[in-house]
Motif scaffolding. Sequence first.
Motif, PDB file in Angstrom:
ATOM      1  N   GLY A  13       1.308  -1.345   0.047  1.00 50.35           N
ATOM      2  CA  GLY A  13       0.137   0.056  -0.056  1.00 50.35           C
ATOM      3  C   GLY A  13       0.684   0.886  -0.131  1.00 50.35           C
ATOM      4  N   THR A  14       0.116   2.370  -0.364  1.00 50.65           N
ATOM      5  CA  THR A  14       1.245   3.764  -0.722  1.00 50.65           C
ATOM      6  C   THR A  14       1.875   3.743   0.627  1.00 50.65           C
ATOM      7  OG1 THR A  14      -0.753   4.437  -2.118  1.00 50.65           O
ATOM      8  CG2 THR A  14       0.725   5.585  -1.383  1.00 50.65           C
ATOM      9  N   LYS A  34      -4.133   4.756  -6.661  1.00 50.76           N
ATOM     10  CA  LYS A  34      -5.678   3.870  -6.588  1.00 50.76           C
ATOM     11  C   LYS A  34      -5.962   3.973  -5.623  1.00 50.76           C
ATOM     12  CE  LYS A  34      -4.893   2.986 -11.272  1.00 50.76           C
ATOM     13  NZ  LYS A  34      -5.657   1.988 -12.356  1.00 50.76           N
ATOM     14  N   LEU A  35      -7.499   4.091  -5.133  1.00 51.51           N
ATOM     15  CA  LEU A  35      -8.068   3.496  -3.978  1.00 51.51           C
ATOM     16  C   LEU A  35      -8.326   2.415  -4.464  1.00 51.51           C
ATOM     17  CD1 LEU A  35      -8.543   4.723  -1.157  1.00 51.51           C
ATOM     18  CD2 LEU A  35     -11.403   5.371  -1.690  1.00 51.51           C
ATOM     19  N   GLY A  36      -7.971   1.745  -3.694  1.00 51.55           N
ATOM     20  CA  GLY A  36      -8.589  -0.058  -3.199  1.00 51.55           C
ATOM     21  C   GLY A  36      -7.820  -1.224  -3.373  1.00 51.55           C
ATOM     22  N   ASP A  68      -3.784   1.673  -2.252  1.00 51.35           N
ATOM     23  CA  ASP A  68      -4.172   2.175  -0.836  1.00 51.35           C
ATOM     24  C   ASP A  68      -5.318   1.681  -0.695  1.00 51.35           C
ATOM     25  OD1 ASP A  68      -2.009   2.443   1.978  1.00 51.35           O
ATOM     26  OD2 ASP A  68      -4.648   2.635   2.388  1.00 51.35           O
ATOM     27  N   ILE A  69      -5.776   1.301  -0.054  1.00 49.40           N
ATOM     28  CA  ILE A  69      -7.583   0.700   0.779  1.00 49.40           C
ATOM     29  C   ILE A  69      -7.525   1.743   1.253  1.00 49.40           C
ATOM     30  CG2 ILE A  69      -7.732  -1.356   0.288  1.00 49.40           C
ATOM     31  CD1 ILE A  69      -6.926  -2.088   3.346  1.00 49.40           C
ATOM     32  N   ARG A  70      -7.137   2.608   1.828  1.00 46.88           N
ATOM     33  CA  ARG A  70      -7.497   3.495   2.845  1.00 46.88           C
ATOM     34  C   ARG A  70      -6.941   5.537   2.526  1.00 46.88           C
ATOM     35  NH1 ARG A  70      -5.084   2.957   8.744  1.00 46.88           N
ATOM     36  NH2 ARG A  70      -5.256   4.906   8.970  1.00 46.88           N
ATOM     37  N   GLU A  71      -8.292   5.972   2.416  1.00 45.96           N
ATOM     38  CA  GLU A  71      -8.006   7.469   1.572  1.00 45.96           C
ATOM     39  C   GLU A  71      -7.264   8.224   2.337  1.00 45.96           C
ATOM     40  OE1 GLU A  71     -11.976   8.600   0.404  1.00 45.96           O
ATOM     41  OE2 GLU A  71     -11.495   9.972  -1.103  1.00 45.96           O
TER      42      GLU A  71
END
Length: 253
Positions: free
Chosen positions: A94-95, A143-145, A118-121
């Motif tokens: 993740g980012t 990308k949020l995902g 990343d799953i977290r905005e």
Amino acid sequence: MVVWIDPRRVYLVKLEKGKKLDTDRGSLSFDSVIGKEYGDYVEISKGKAFLMYPSLDYIYDGLHRPSQVLYPKDIGYMIFKSGIKPGDTVVEAGTGSGFLTISLSHFLGASGKVITYDIREDMQERAKKNLELVGLVDRVVFKLGDVREKIEETGVDAIFLDMPDPWLAAENVYKALKPSGTVVVFVPTVSQIEKTFLYLRKNGFVDVEAVELILREYQVKENATRPRSIGVTHTGFIITGRKSIKGSSEIGE
Ligand SMILES: C[S@@+](CC[C@H](N)C(=O)[O-])C[C@H]1O[C@@H](n2cnc3c(N)ncnc32)[C@H](O)[C@@H]1O
């Protein structure tokens, strides 16, 4: 710019007219620095300050880190092992705070691209600010995902994973990589190594390796030189592998 006074007084500053840096060794007016070159010394009330080019290690020290971040010793090896070069396209998850994203986009250059999931905005917003601060945000697609569910890209040169359960993303990593592309995984615990390594080995990846890098900083004093007794004692482990043809990954076992 980095203002270096002594090893305990090192400051990353953004030069702005009319502003100053206050330290216990004196103030440094930025107006007096504008026009100076990296490598110059400037007078402060209790000594001198050395003006340094801001290399990534100093930049990292000055950035926000809402997540655990990767350290330079691991990032350097991860990039080296990945085989990537300027102009390549890489996917990352993740980012987090964007520390690896910064190194990747710096290394890939203006013609390269980092797609970071990343799953977290909130993490991505923070990372975006860090990338903006260092002037590299244009080289990155955020990308949020969840990469366990989908990686949209195909034919990418390398994929970097720093997330809790990377083996659950390995199937999507396989589909997204170009043939012989590299997956580079960072995990902090031994149980994660085993799950990741064995999954990769059994599911189409070859040349799978797991390593730990240990960095020891030394305090240097006459007749008292020895490793420092405090510091970062553990970061994590790095697993690398190359995309092969499914069913043939047992080659060389
Ligand atoms: C340790 S941080 C990454 C730090 C980053 N490498 C850096 O150097 O700043 C882990 C990040 O992975 C994200 N994450 C966890 N699971 C994920 C998934 N399945 N897909 C995408 N991101 C994920 C988390 O939200 C968190 O921001």
